[in-house]
Scaffold this motif. Structure first.
Motif, PDB file in Angstrom:
ATOM      1  N   ALA A   1      -7.356   5.290   4.354  1.00  0.00           N
ATOM      2  CA  ALA A   1      -7.098   6.607   3.760  1.00  0.00           C
ATOM      3  C   ALA A   1      -5.924   6.571   2.799  1.00  0.00           C
ATOM      4  N   ARG A   2      -4.919   5.740   3.085  1.00  0.00           N
ATOM      5  CA  ARG A   2      -3.760   5.618   2.203  1.00  0.00           C
ATOM      6  C   ARG A   2      -4.051   4.763   0.974  1.00  0.00           C
ATOM      7  N   GLY A   3      -5.191   4.100   0.961  1.00  0.00           N
ATOM      8  CA  GLY A   3      -5.494   3.210  -0.149  1.00  0.00           C
ATOM      9  C   GLY A   3      -4.874   1.838   0.021  1.00  0.00           C
ATOM     10  N   GLU A   4      -4.200   1.617   1.159  1.00  0.00           N
ATOM     11  CA  GLU A   4      -3.615   0.312   1.443  1.00  0.00           C
ATOM     12  C   GLU A   4      -4.590  -0.464   2.314  1.00  0.00           C
TER      13      GLU A   4
ATOM     14  N   ALA B   1       8.799  -3.172  -1.611  1.00  0.00           N
ATOM     15  CA  ALA B   1      10.013  -2.505  -2.085  1.00  0.00           C
ATOM     16  C   ALA B   1      11.263  -3.229  -1.588  1.00  0.00           C
ATOM     17  N   ARG B   2      11.245  -3.619  -0.312  1.00  0.00           N
ATOM     18  CA  ARG B   2      12.402  -4.341   0.234  1.00  0.00           C
ATOM     19  C   ARG B   2      12.544  -5.724  -0.401  1.00  0.00           C
ATOM     20  N   GLU B   3      11.414  -6.374  -0.625  1.00  0.00           N
ATOM     21  CA  GLU B   3      11.434  -7.719  -1.212  1.00  0.00           C
ATOM     22  C   GLU B   3      11.998  -7.712  -2.629  1.00  0.00           C
ATOM     23  N   LEU B   4      11.641  -6.679  -3.401  1.00  0.00           N
ATOM     24  CA  LEU B   4      12.030  -6.629  -4.810  1.00  0.00           C
ATOM     25  C   LEU B   4      13.221  -5.706  -5.068  1.00  0.00           C
TER      26      LEU B   4
ATOM     27  N   LEU C   1       1.230  -8.490  -3.053  1.00  0.00           N
ATOM     28  CA  LEU C   1       0.043  -7.850  -2.479  1.00  0.00           C
ATOM     29  C   LEU C   1      -0.841  -8.883  -1.805  1.00  0.00           C
ATOM     30  N   ALA C   2      -1.000 -10.024  -2.484  1.00  0.00           N
ATOM     31  CA  ALA C   2      -1.858 -11.081  -1.960  1.00  0.00           C
ATOM     32  C   ALA C   2      -1.322 -11.661  -0.656  1.00  0.00           C
ATOM     33  N   ARG C   3      -0.022 -11.529  -0.426  1.00  0.00           N
ATOM     34  CA  ARG C   3       0.570 -11.976   0.836  1.00  0.00           C
ATOM     35  C   ARG C   3       0.347 -10.961   1.958  1.00  0.00           C
ATOM     36  N   GLY C   4      -0.230  -9.803   1.622  1.00  0.00           N
ATOM     37  CA  GLY C   4      -0.515  -8.792   2.635  1.00  0.00           C
ATOM     38  C   GLY C   4       0.604  -7.820   2.870  1.00  0.00           C
ATOM     39  N   LEU C   5       1.576  -7.762   1.954  1.00  0.00           N
ATOM     40  CA  LEU C   5       2.708  -6.865   2.136  1.00  0.00           C
ATOM     41  C   LEU C   5       2.334  -5.425   1.805  1.00  0.00           C
ATOM     42  N   SER C   6       2.899  -4.491   2.561  1.00  0.00           N
ATOM     43  CA  SER C   6       2.722  -3.061   2.288  1.00  0.00           C
ATOM     44  C   SER C   6       3.656  -2.657   1.158  1.00  0.00           C
TER      45      SER C   6
ATOM     46  N   GLY D   1      -8.846  -3.517 -13.409  1.00  0.00           N
ATOM     47  CA  GLY D   1     -10.149  -2.917 -13.130  1.00  0.00           C
ATOM     48  C   GLY D   1     -10.595  -3.136 -11.696  1.00  0.00           C
ATOM     49  N   LEU D   2      -9.638  -3.092 -10.757  1.00  0.00           N
ATOM     50  CA  LEU D   2      -9.938  -3.350  -9.356  1.00  0.00           C
ATOM     51  C   LEU D   2      -9.914  -2.055  -8.561  1.00  0.00           C
ATOM     52  N   ARG D   3     -10.736  -2.003  -7.521  1.00  0.00           N
ATOM     53  CA  ARG D   3     -10.891  -0.766  -6.754  1.00  0.00           C
ATOM     54  C   ARG D   3      -9.709  -0.520  -5.824  1.00  0.00           C
ATOM     55  N   ASP D   4      -9.239  -1.544  -5.126  1.00  0.00           N
ATOM     56  CA  ASP D   4      -8.178  -1.340  -4.155  1.00  0.00           C
ATOM     57  C   ASP D   4      -7.461  -2.643  -3.868  1.00  0.00           C
ATOM     58  N   ARG D   5      -6.579  -2.626  -2.884  1.00  0.00           N
ATOM     59  CA  ARG D   5      -5.732  -3.773  -2.579  1.00  0.00           C
ATOM     60  C   ARG D   5      -6.527  -4.971  -2.064  1.00  0.00           C
ATOM     61  N   VAL D   6      -7.602  -4.703  -1.311  1.00  0.00           N
ATOM     62  CA  VAL D   6      -8.424  -5.807  -0.817  1.00  0.00           C
ATOM     63  C   VAL D   6      -8.942  -6.646  -1.982  1.00  0.00           C
ATOM     64  N   HIS D   7      -9.451  -5.962  -2.992  1.00  0.00           N
ATOM     65  CA  HIS D   7     -10.017  -6.679  -4.131  1.00  0.00           C
ATOM     66  C   HIS D   7      -8.925  -7.289  -5.005  1.00  0.00           C
TER      67      HIS D   7
END
Length: 227
Positions: free
Chosen positions: A125-128, A182-185, A172-177, A204-210
């Motif tokens: 639902a959050r798009g994450e 935000a903390r990392e950067l 994102l690819a490492r699976g970070l929220s 042109g990607l739908r969401d974080r999974v892609h």
């Protein structure tokens, strides 16, 4: 904000069980149910849920075809697209990758705990939309194999990303929220959310999974990054 959920499964007892689990949460409302893919499409159009919990094997139109049609239809709709969480009793790679190719935002086995189901619905639902670690590992392996088998030339769309956006994609690819990125950067979470949105839009990607799949397919991330 209440998350509106549509349940799709051909077994009445399964839908009843999912409804009981989800409606025990104060911020989740089950707004409808469907018994097959065709009914799911109609209900998705009429009810505009935030998340659809979709079974795979159903009589008539299966969940994979329904997912593809729903995602294709909602991509052009005003407002955020519906997130599809595929639920199945079968831990099979062909179902997993077919679901992702169809545009699903998550994949969960039906024997997962009630807490995992609730968490998955809220995440989608959050798009994450992040997959479970074991599932993510298989996605990474397939994406890496695809990159090694194909041309080593990265996707041209990567050139549209700024240096910061490329860094966000790698995390994102490492699976970070968003909060973890935000903390990392050393950035604000709202700033990270803006960067993520721009990355998805430019690629042109739908969401974080892609985005995860794209990052590994194009060498932005490597399997060791996820450890």
């Amino acid at each position: 904000m209440t998350v509106r959920v549509l349940l799709v499964d051909d077994h009445d007892l399964v839908r009843t069980g999912f409804r009981t689990i989800l409606e025990s949460e104060p911020d989740i409302e089950v707004v409808g149910e469907a018994r097959d893919g065709a009914e799911a499409i109609n209900q998705a159009t009429a009810l505009r849920p935030d998340v659809i919990c979709m079974d795979v094997q159903m009589p008539g139109m299966d969940g994979l075809e329904a997912t593809h049609r729903i995602v294709e239809a909602t991509d052009a709709r005003t407002g955020p697209p519906v997130g599809v969480l595929v639920l199945t009793t079968f831990d099979r790679d062909d179902y997993l990758f077919a679901a992702l190719d169809a545009g699903a935002s998550g994949f969960l086995l039906k024997n997962a705990s009630p807490e995992k189901l609730v968490e998955a619905v809220l995440v989608v639902a959050r798009g994450e939309a992040l997959l479970a670690p074991d599932v993510t590992r298989r996605v990474i392996e397939r994406a890496t194999e695809a990159r090694e088998a194909a041309s080593p030339t990265p996707d041209a769309r990567l050139a549209d990303l700024t240096e910061r956006e490329t860094e966000v994609l790698r995390l994102l690819a490492r699976g970070l929220s968003n909060a973890e990125i935000a903390r990392e950067l050393w950035l604000g979470e709202a700033t990270v959310k803006t960067h993520v949105s721009k990355v998805l839009l430019k690629l042109g990607l739908r969401d974080r999974v892609h985005a995860v799949v794209f990052a590994y397919e194009n060498g932005v991330a490597t399997p060791g990054d996820a450890d």
